[in-house]
Design an enzyme around this catalytic site. Structure first.
Site, PDB file in Angstrom:
ATOM      1  N   HIS A   1       0.783  -1.060  -0.012  1.00  0.00           N
ATOM      2  CA  HIS A   1      -0.073  -0.216  -0.038  1.00  0.00           C
ATOM      3  C   HIS A   1       0.713   1.269  -0.051  1.00  0.00           C
ATOM      4  CE1 HIS A   1      -3.232   2.773   1.014  1.00  0.00           C
ATOM      5  NE2 HIS A   1      -4.048   1.677   1.444  1.00  0.00           N
TER       6      HIS A   1
ATOM      7  N   GLU B   1      -0.779   0.927  -5.326  1.00  0.00           N
ATOM      8  CA  GLU B   1      -0.767  -0.117  -4.613  1.00  0.00           C
ATOM      9  C   GLU B   1      -0.784  -1.334  -5.299  1.00  0.00           C
ATOM     10  OE1 GLU B   1      -4.249   0.493  -1.835  1.00  0.00           O
ATOM     11  OE2 GLU B   1      -4.008   2.427  -2.071  1.00  0.00           O
TER      12      GLU B   1
HETATM   13  C1  BG6 Z   1      -7.139   1.887  -0.267  1.00  0.00           C
HETATM   14  C2  BG6 Z   1      -8.550   1.428  -0.287  1.00  0.00           C
HETATM   15  O1  BG6 Z   1      -6.244   0.670  -0.538  1.00  0.00           O
HETATM   16  O2  BG6 Z   1      -7.066   2.096   1.003  1.00  0.00           O
HETATM   17  C3  BG6 Z   1      -9.386   2.509   0.048  1.00  0.00           C
HETATM   18  O3  BG6 Z   1      -8.920   1.373  -1.675  1.00  0.00           O
HETATM   19  C4  BG6 Z   1      -8.971   2.871   1.516  1.00  0.00           C
HETATM   20  O4  BG6 Z   1     -10.720   2.419   0.068  1.00  0.00           O
HETATM   21  C5  BG6 Z   1      -7.612   3.202   1.766  1.00  0.00           C
HETATM   22  O5  BG6 Z   1      -9.932   4.216   2.121  1.00  0.00           O
HETATM   23  C6  BG6 Z   1      -7.040   3.735   3.154  1.00  0.00           C
HETATM   24  O6  BG6 Z   1      -7.525   2.535   4.038  1.00  0.00           O
HETATM   25  P1  BG6 Z   1      -7.202   2.618   5.555  1.00  0.00           P
HETATM   26  O7  BG6 Z   1      -7.811   1.349   6.335  1.00  0.00           O
HETATM   27  O8  BG6 Z   1      -5.646   2.619   5.518  1.00  0.00           O
HETATM   28  O9  BG6 Z   1      -7.941   3.844   6.144  1.00  0.00           O
END
Ligand code: BG6
Length: 313
Positions: A183, A289
């Protein structure tokens, strides 16, 4: 005092042997920093094995890290490269994922630093290895996902690239299914001037429009919230190019990771994320990601899955 005429000299200054990368562990044992002799650095937090920072030789930061990110192990890190496993998002695999937290537990567990290595005689890179297994999970996560697994995560810092490689093994008798994702939060100067190449004609799922299936035409650009899952038809070897103001900044090449999530929270979503600081930080980041999230990877007893991304300057 006895005079030592032939004092041994430090290894690093032995003629013929180039200076090596230095690897240090912070006093509180929370993070590992590697620096190449030429000045490039990477910092990895043991909580989540999250890469927090990657800088080139000039000290220019490539990753975005929220000023409000929790780095004390109480929450997944908002920024850097959190590792998603064994589920992407809220999960949709019935019983197997119903008790798991959003994006799984890997980003919210403490990993072990397994050591460093360098290709022999090559001072231009260093590889840091991190491990997480079912035995070291919290009781809560063990209960939520009662499979026996091993994760080996390697972060390789090179003069002009950063590679993150994940190996997932099924160490138990039961088969399991998983999703995984790197991510990565990239730092950019101005999101409105960013474009991403490598997605033309790619099918994608728009998570902001009830998972509608669409087809990309041309480059990806940003003018509002963005949250889509792409599966580029050229496969992982098709590079993704991040451009700013039309100039190539980074090239991302994937290995065995077929999907790419592209995310920018824009004003409203960033406002609602407690650890997202500064609130207008969405202007300076984009998440690209690389992962395997549109379906489920199945691992039978003794099997392994390996996937990686290499980000080239
Ligand atoms: C992304 C998702 O990978 O991560 C989004 O596609 C999400 O929908 C984002 O809002 C952040 O997620 P988190 O759990 O770190 O707030």
């Amino acid at each position: 005092m006895v005079e030592r005429r032939n004092k041994p000299s430090a290894l690093a200054t032995t003629p013929g042997l180039p200076p090596q990368a230095t690897v240090t562990i912070s006093h509180d044992n929370s993070r590992v920093t590697a620096e190449l002799p030429t000045g490039e650095t990477v910092v990895v937090l043991l909580h989540g094995a999250t890469v927090l920072s990657w800088k080139d030789a000039a000290g220019d930061e490539k990753l975005w890290l929220s000023e409000g990110a929790k780095l004390d192990g109480t929450k997944a890190v908002r920024g850097g490269i959190p590792l998603v496993f064994p589920v992407f998002g809220a999960g949709s695999n019935g019983e197997a994922t119903k008790s798991l937290p959003q994006h799984g537990f890997a980003r919210n567990s403490r990993w072990e630093f397994l050591g460093k290595s360098t290709s022999e005689g090559d001072s231009s890179n260093v590889k840091l290895d991190f491990g997480l297994s079912s035995e070291s999970l919290s009781d809560e996560y063990k209960k939520a996902w009662p499979y026996s697994f091993g994760l080996l995560y390697s972060v390789t810092l090179d003069r002009d690239s950063l590679k993150t490689n994940i190996v997932i093994t099924n160490d138990g008798d039961e088969p399991f299914e998983f999703q995984t994702l790197l991510h990565t939060y990239f730092r950019v100067k101005d999101i409105t001037k960013v474009s991403l190449d490598g997605f033309d004609s790619s099918p994608y799922v728009d998570q902001l429009e009830a998972n509608a299936t669409k087809k990309q035409s041309g480059s990806i650009t940003f003018s509002s919230e963005y949250d889509s899952v792409y599966t580029p038809p050229g496969g992982p070897k098709q590079p993704i190019i991040l451009k700013e103001d039309g100039n190539q900044r980074l090239r991302i090449v994937r290995d065995n990771l077929d999907d790419v999530v592209v995310w920018n929270p824009h004003i409203a979503k960033a406002a609602g994320l407690g650890d997202f600081e500064p609130k207008d930080g969405w202007k300076n980041m984009v998440c690209i990601e690389a992962g395997s999230v549109s379906g489920w990877q199945k691992l039978d007893k003794g099997d392994a899955f390996e996937g990686a991304q290499t980000i080239h300057l």
